[in-house]
Structures are given as structure tokens and as C-alpha cells.
Scaffold this active site. Sequence first.
Site, PDB file in Angstrom:
ATOM      1  N   SER A   1       1.090  -1.151   0.021  1.00  0.00           N
ATOM      2  CA  SER A   1      -0.056   0.222   0.122  1.00  0.00           C
ATOM      3  C   SER A   1       1.230   0.945  -0.148  1.00  0.00           C
ATOM      4  O   SER A   1       2.208   1.381   0.653  1.00  0.00           O
ATOM      5  CB  SER A   1      -0.627   0.010   1.354  1.00  0.00           C
ATOM      6  OG  SER A   1      -1.581  -1.192   1.339  1.00  0.00           O
TER       7      SER A   1
HETATM    8  N1  SAH Z   1      -1.163  -4.774   3.960  1.00  0.00           N
HETATM    9  C1  SAH Z   1      -0.179  -5.056   3.294  1.00  0.00           C
HETATM   10  C2  SAH Z   1      -1.073  -4.692   1.647  1.00  0.00           C
HETATM   11  C3  SAH Z   1      -1.417  -5.923   0.651  1.00  0.00           C
HETATM   12  S1  SAH Z   1      -2.320  -5.791  -0.593  1.00  0.00           S
HETATM   13  C4  SAH Z   1       0.773  -4.852   2.953  1.00  0.00           C
HETATM   14  O1  SAH Z   1       1.491  -3.592   3.593  1.00  0.00           O
HETATM   15  O2  SAH Z   1       2.266  -4.482   1.666  1.00  0.00           O
HETATM   16  C5  SAH Z   1      -3.545  -6.650  -0.131  1.00  0.00           C
HETATM   17  C6  SAH Z   1      -2.805  -8.449   0.265  1.00  0.00           C
HETATM   18  O3  SAH Z   1      -4.500  -8.635   1.104  1.00  0.00           O
HETATM   19  C7  SAH Z   1      -2.471  -9.324  -0.829  1.00  0.00           C
HETATM   20  O4  SAH Z   1      -1.511  -9.689  -0.552  1.00  0.00           O
HETATM   21  C8  SAH Z   1      -3.952  -9.966  -1.044  1.00  0.00           C
HETATM   22  O5  SAH Z   1      -3.118 -11.239  -1.445  1.00  0.00           O
HETATM   23  C9  SAH Z   1      -4.857  -9.728   0.073  1.00  0.00           C
HETATM   24  N2  SAH Z   1      -6.208 -10.794   0.209  1.00  0.00           N
HETATM   25  C10 SAH Z   1      -6.947 -10.589  -0.499  1.00  0.00           C
HETATM   26  N3  SAH Z   1      -7.813 -11.570   0.171  1.00  0.00           N
HETATM   27  C11 SAH Z   1      -7.349 -11.987   1.519  1.00  0.00           C
HETATM   28  C12 SAH Z   1      -8.075 -12.710   2.107  1.00  0.00           C
HETATM   29  N4  SAH Z   1      -9.465 -13.062   1.956  1.00  0.00           N
HETATM   30  N5  SAH Z   1      -7.660 -13.344   3.021  1.00  0.00           N
HETATM   31  C13 SAH Z   1      -6.439 -12.932   3.502  1.00  0.00           C
HETATM   32  N6  SAH Z   1      -5.351 -12.091   3.041  1.00  0.00           N
HETATM   33  C14 SAH Z   1      -6.141 -11.707   1.034  1.00  0.00           C
END
Ligand code: SAH
Length: 214
Positions: free
Chosen positions: A63
Site C-alpha cells: 500500500s
Molecule cells: N498490508 C499489505 C497490503 C497488501 S495488498 C502491505 O502492507 O503490503 C492486500 C493483500 O490482501 C494481498 O496480499 C492479497 O493477497 C491479500 N488478500 C486478499 N484477499 C484476502 C483474504 N481473503 N484473506 C487474506 N488475504 C487476502
Amino acid sequence: MDSYRHKGLRKKLVAELIQKGIRDERVLEAISRVPRHLFLDKAFEEWAYKDTAFAIDCDQTISQPYTVAFQSSLLQVKPGEKVLEIGLGSGYQACVLSELGAKVYSIERHKALHDKTAARLRDLGYGVIRTFYGDGYQGLPRFAPFDKILITAACPEIPQALLDQLKEGGCLVVPLGSDQETQEMIRVTKEEGGTFKKEKFGYFRFVPMLHGKV
Ligand code: SAH
């Protein structure tokens, strides 16, 4: 490796976040401590302290720092609180929460991404963060209840399982909406007696929260 140059770049990033309206001192302090350049592929290292999102493995993103700071501020984390994050991704947001003194639990649905990030967190000295390969829609009933829950993927509707795993007095922060459009940042607070208060904080854009593990 972290260096004085990287620390200087983080100071500039923090100044930019203040200018964009982030006021929470503890959040700014946490951002100034986490070496974001070590959460990206080497090719992107030069840009790690720009206020933008970047692609990471499995078609996901780390993000934008502003978004991380904004969501962290809304959570109002106090030291020692149990915080559940949905969407571990690169692990950057989890580290910011850990720097705020939270006991962090974070779920990721991509096995490859989960394993790579878990190793990274250990290498960087954030081994206290507990990571889980699983579906965030289920939460972590075994470790519930949580003081705070943070969803870092676009969620079409607030999962009941997560509201059930929230402590009274606690809150859940979520970008609400389907994946195509922008999502509205919502904070849901579980009040005494189990009623919910909803507050709205403007529009953001996230990758979608999907069902099941891959
Ligand atoms: N917090 C992260 C942002 C990642 S983007 C950071 O600081 O880098 C969102 C993430 O959510 C992705 O890696 C995606 O694979 C994950 N995601 C999406 N749906 C999900 C679910 N149902 N359970 C767990 N993770 C999920």
C-alpha cells in the site's frame, strides 16, 4: 541493509505525510522506523520512499505510505492491544502496527507471498508478528477476540465472522466496496451491548479481498 541515506529519505516521507494531513505522532514515528525499501524488490529500491503503492509478488501491492498511515491512525492502536490484519502482503503495514506496540496477527491467502513475507519479517527482526496462511474472511477464531481489526484489501461487505471476533469497545477499519471502483474507508466500532457505530473517511483504492486460499 538500512543506512543513513535511507533514514534521511524516511524523514522526507514523514514530512510529506504531515503535509498531506497525517497528524498522529506515534504513527509518524512508526513510519520513520520501518525500512520500507526492504519490503520491495531490489529494482524498486530507489523509489521506496515515494508516497506510492508498488507491485509485489502474486499480482498484489504494497500500500501507499499515506494509506498505511491513514488506516493506522484510524485504528488508534494502544501498546499491548491484539490487532488482526487481513492481507499481510509485503508485511509493511504489519510492521508499522508492531512498531505501535500492537500484538499483530496477519493473514494472507497467497501461500507463496505468505511464506516469503514470513521469512522477511524474521530476517528484519519482526519475528514477533504472527503470520497465517489462510482466508481472511474466516478471521482467526482460535485467537479471538481482537481489540482492533484492519482489512487492507477492498471488501464488498463487512464479514460477520470478523465483527464476531472484535472485542466490545474495539474497532474494525475497512475499505468497503467491490474491486472495480474506489472504496470508502469505514471504521466500525463495537459498542457496549454489541451495537455498531459506523464512521466514513473518504475514498481509496485497494486490490480486492478474495475468497479462499491459493
Ligand atoms: N498490508 C499489505 C497490503 C497488501 S495488498 C502491505 O502492507 O503490503 C492486500 C493483500 O490482501 C494481498 O496480499 C492479497 O493477497 C491479500 N488478500 C486478499 N484477499 C484476502 C483474504 N481473503 N484473506 C487474506 N488475504 C487476502
